[in-house]
Design a protein around this motif. Structure first.
Motif, PDB file in Angstrom:
ATOM      1  N   LEU A  78       1.000  -1.104  -0.547  1.00 23.66           N
ATOM      2  CA  LEU A  78      -0.218  -0.108  -0.199  1.00 23.66           C
ATOM      3  C   LEU A  78       0.741   0.955   0.141  1.00 23.66           C
ATOM      4  O   LEU A  78       1.733   1.555   0.952  1.00 23.66           O
ATOM      5  CB  LEU A  78      -1.429  -0.521   1.325  1.00 23.66           C
ATOM      6  N   VAL A  79       0.602   2.004  -1.296  1.00 24.71           N
ATOM      7  CA  VAL A  79       1.594   3.163  -1.055  1.00 24.71           C
ATOM      8  C   VAL A  79       0.860   4.288  -0.542  1.00 24.71           C
ATOM      9  O   VAL A  79       1.373   5.887  -0.802  1.00 24.71           O
ATOM     10  CB  VAL A  79       2.541   3.412  -2.254  1.00 24.71           C
ATOM     11  N   GLU A  80      -0.618   4.253  -1.223  1.00 18.10           N
ATOM     12  CA  GLU A  80      -1.724   5.810  -1.155  1.00 18.10           C
ATOM     13  C   GLU A  80      -2.613   5.465  -0.749  1.00 18.10           C
ATOM     14  O   GLU A  80      -3.351   4.131  -1.946  1.00 18.10           O
ATOM     15  CB  GLU A  80      -1.396   6.197  -3.092  1.00 18.10           C
ATOM     16  N   MET A  81      -3.545   7.212  -0.134  1.00 18.14           N
ATOM     17  CA  MET A  81      -4.694   6.525  -0.183  1.00 18.14           C
ATOM     18  C   MET A  81      -5.475   7.794  -0.345  1.00 18.14           C
ATOM     19  O   MET A  81      -5.800   8.460   0.461  1.00 18.14           O
ATOM     20  CB  MET A  81      -5.409   5.915   0.687  1.00 18.14           C
ATOM     21  N   GLU A  82      -6.537   7.902  -1.467  1.00 12.23           N
ATOM     22  CA  GLU A  82      -7.424   9.158  -1.632  1.00 12.23           C
ATOM     23  C   GLU A  82      -6.514  10.016  -1.584  1.00 12.23           C
ATOM     24  O   GLU A  82      -7.300  11.108  -0.573  1.00 12.23           O
ATOM     25  CB  GLU A  82      -8.708   8.930  -0.243  1.00 12.23           C
ATOM     26  N   GLY A  83      -5.334  10.625  -1.956  1.00 12.24           N
ATOM     27  CA  GLY A  83      -4.503  11.709  -2.226  1.00 12.24           C
ATOM     28  C   GLY A  83      -3.527  11.476  -0.928  1.00 12.24           C
ATOM     29  O   GLY A  83      -2.605  12.485  -1.032  1.00 12.24           O
ATOM     30  N   PHE A 127      -7.489   3.408  -2.969  1.00  9.83           N
ATOM     31  CA  PHE A 127      -6.123   3.053  -2.605  1.00  9.83           C
ATOM     32  C   PHE A 127      -5.489   2.649  -3.169  1.00  9.83           C
ATOM     33  O   PHE A 127      -5.889   2.090  -4.986  1.00  9.83           O
ATOM     34  CB  PHE A 127      -5.688   2.024  -1.910  1.00  9.83           C
ATOM     35  N   SER A 128      -3.570   2.729  -3.334  1.00 13.64           N
ATOM     36  CA  SER A 128      -3.033   2.791  -4.522  1.00 13.64           C
ATOM     37  C   SER A 128      -1.764   1.246  -4.222  1.00 13.64           C
ATOM     38  O   SER A 128      -1.090   1.441  -3.085  1.00 13.64           O
ATOM     39  CB  SER A 128      -2.201   4.057  -5.186  1.00 13.64           C
ATOM     40  N   VAL A 129      -1.726   0.319  -4.783  1.00 13.65           N
ATOM     41  CA  VAL A 129      -0.617  -0.711  -4.259  1.00 13.65           C
ATOM     42  C   VAL A 129       0.432  -1.432  -5.301  1.00 13.65           C
ATOM     43  O   VAL A 129       0.127  -0.604  -6.463  1.00 13.65           O
ATOM     44  CB  VAL A 129      -1.455  -1.636  -3.980  1.00 13.65           C
ATOM     45  N   LEU A 130       1.450  -1.615  -5.576  1.00 13.16           N
ATOM     46  CA  LEU A 130       2.719  -1.733  -5.897  1.00 13.16           C
ATOM     47  C   LEU A 130       2.141  -3.235  -5.816  1.00 13.16           C
ATOM     48  O   LEU A 130       2.745  -3.936  -4.512  1.00 13.16           O
ATOM     49  CB  LEU A 130       4.011  -0.982  -5.477  1.00 13.16           C
TER      50      LEU A 130
END
Length: 556
Positions: free
Chosen positions: A243-248, A267-270
């Motif tokens: 997990l690297v990012e969540m709603e800004g 969310f954003s994941v790698l």
């Protein structure tokens, strides 16, 4: 906004899609022309009437960079009014572009409207969707990503590619039938399935891959729950997600085998392609439902030959698991934000709270029909949008402020629910605390427009001031949605630093449509362009303000 330059650029708008123009002294402009039509779609094998954007389901992605100007010319070729909402985009000083019925007149059939907004000082993964009626059940949603400027590094290496993943529950009934069900006083009940980017893999060897990965490379997946009412668990067979990012917000980079994603959240994941070269299933399955529905999509290694294993990784059970996962989400205090300063430089935990608003959701019957309410008030949208009524000085003829108490529902509250516009009079730049108390047996998901907030706590039971000792006052993630588990509460902290009329709503479409929403009126007493933009020249006027002369414009 440079009005003259904008009008010149608008005339150069490409009618076939998107174009970019840069103007010396201004941030880049991206132009889109979107044709909204009906079309037959069969995402679960059942032909049904969908809503398409330029013939696409889901709609096209918007790929932008922080501070870009986005101009979207929407042609409504439906036989009903239509609006698009840009979920998570803060529209600084510009609630005129929010695309909800409290701020905008819907675009009439056979006409067009041009949205113009700036993704100002934002990065992250977001999406857009239709906010009118139950149109979200028919499509017209799509991904909206805001990349970081090259000047501001992100806290991970550039991925090989960047993919948008729209997951959500799906009904095979048309949006018209679902609306009729709700209007008749009944619930839309359970969905028929789960989609990933508008599809669900059959698993018979005929499925084309949704995404491909090169061995050894790392990919970014931006995942959003665009469904109507169901929380989902997301996982990628055989792979770990970082997990690297969540709603800004950049997050602390923990690894997960699966992640719960609630309605309206992103969310954003790698993911690194470090497994055997073959196909793998991307899986989204329903949570907290009696019968588990599963949506699948194929992720293919470019040199892979073997099919995906039919053994789908199991999802977790129970909401305690989801609550514990929420507690692992942390704000990355050393990463640069959309502005060139660390996220942790804003010490929200040391700011004094000036107001506490407790919001209690409820489901009741009004005149024999189902309604959802907040603090005993079930919101209805008046014919005149709230923002327009306020701006034109006729608010007292359209709605009343503060029809709800800040204290939630009193202990001796009756079951009577008031059906009326629900507007809270808020003070500009106040630092406030909002408590969501869920007395129901089902999960809630809340969204606030125009702002990000710090999700400092979710706990079982009822809230009391003593519960503040459990708040995360250091590194809670700054975001715009928060879930509330059954018989539980959640707390958020935020500064009302964005003047305008802002929607706070249940992201569950049925609940929102039947009244579980309100508006925060954040007025700047200075009535200055430093705090809020004037009404745009192309604003649609309807209801009581139609034909009225424009008020005196704001100045510096």
């Amino acid at each position: 906004m440079a009005g003259l330059m904008f009008n010149v650029l608008l005339q150069l708008l490409c009618l076939s899609g998107a174009a970019m123009w840069t103007v010396r002294g201004e941030d880049p402009y991206f132009f889109f022309t979107w044709n909204i039509t009906y079309g037959t779609i069969s995402p679960l094998g059942v032909p049904q009437k969908g809503i398409l954007i330029n013939g696409q389901f889901p709609g096209p992605n918007i790929n932008s960079t922080s501070n870009n100007n986005i101009v979207v010319n929407v042609f409504n070729n439906l036989d009903e009014p239509f609006l698009l909402h840009w979920s998570g985009i803060q529209h600084r000083k510009n609630s005129w572009q929010d695309g909800v019925l409290g701020t905008n007149c819907p675009v009439p059939p056979g006409t067009n409207f041009t949205y113009h907004f700036q993704v100002k000082d934002q990065i992250g993964s977001f999406f857009y969707y239709p906010s009118t009626a139950i149109h979200r059940a028919a499509g017209a949603f799509g991904g909206l990503r805001v990349n970081s400027r090259l000047l501001i590094p992100v806290p991970y290496a550039d991925p090989e590619d960047d993919y948008t993943v729209l997951v959500g529950d799906w009904y095979t009934k048309t949006h018209t039938a679902l609306k009729q069900t709700l209007d008749s006083g009944l619930s839309i009940a359970r969905p028929a399935g789960v989609l990933i980017n508008g599809k669900s893999a059959k698993g018979d060897g005929t499925d084309e891959p949704l995404f491909t990965m090169k061995p050894g490379k790392t990919y970014k997946y931006r995942v959003c729950n665009v469904g109507l009412k169901t929380s989902l668990n997301f996982r990628l067979q055989g792979h770990t997600m970082k997990l690297v990012e969540m709603e800004g917000s950049h997050t602390v980079q923990n690894d997960y085998q699966s992640l719960d994603i609630h309605v309206g959240q992103c969310f954003s994941v790698l993911v690194t392609a470090n497994q055997e070269a073959k196909d793998y299933y991307m899986v989204a399955s329903t949570r907290f439902t009696k019968n588990v529905l599963v949506g699948k999509g194929i992720v293919r290694y470019t040199n892979g030959k073997a099919p995906a294993s039919p053994d789908i990784p199991e999802a977790p059970v129970g909401w305690a698991w989801s609550l514990n996962q929420f507690r692992t989400f942390r704000w990355n205090l050393t990463a640069s934000a959309a502005r060139p300063n660390p996220q942790g430089s804003y010490h929200y935990g040391s700011i004094n709270i000036t107001r506490t608003i407790k919001l209690v959701n409820s489901a009741t019957q009004v005149d024999g029909k189902l309604r959802y309410a907040i603090n005993g008030v079930s919101h209805v949208d008046p014919e005149t949008p709230l923002k327009l009524a306020e701006y034109f000085g006729i608010a007292d003829k359209v709605f009343k402020y503060d029809t709800i108490s800040d204290e939630g529902l009193p202990k001796d509250a009756t079951t009577v629910t008031t059906v009326a516009p629900n507007v809270v009079n808020a003070t500009f730049r106040n630092f406030i605390e909002i408590i969501f108390e869920n007395h129901e047996k089902s999960i809630q998901s809340w969204n606030l427009d125009g702002h990000s907030f710090f999700a400092v706590a979710i706990e079982p039971g009822r809230w009391s001031p003593q519960k503040r000792s459990n708040y995360n006052l250091l590194d809670a993630v700054s975001r715009h949605t928060i879930q509330v588990f059954p018989k539980s509460w959640a707390a958020i902290l935020l500064t009302l630093d964005n003047a305008g009329m802002w929607n706070l709503r249940s992201e569950l479409t049925e609940n929102r449509y039947l009244g579980q929403q309100l508006y925060l009126s954040v007025l700047s007493p200075a009535r200055s362009l430093r705090d809020e933009y004037n009404i745009p020249d192309n604003t649609l006027l309807c209801g009581s303000v139609e034909g009225m002369p424009l008020p005196k414009p704001y100045t510096i």
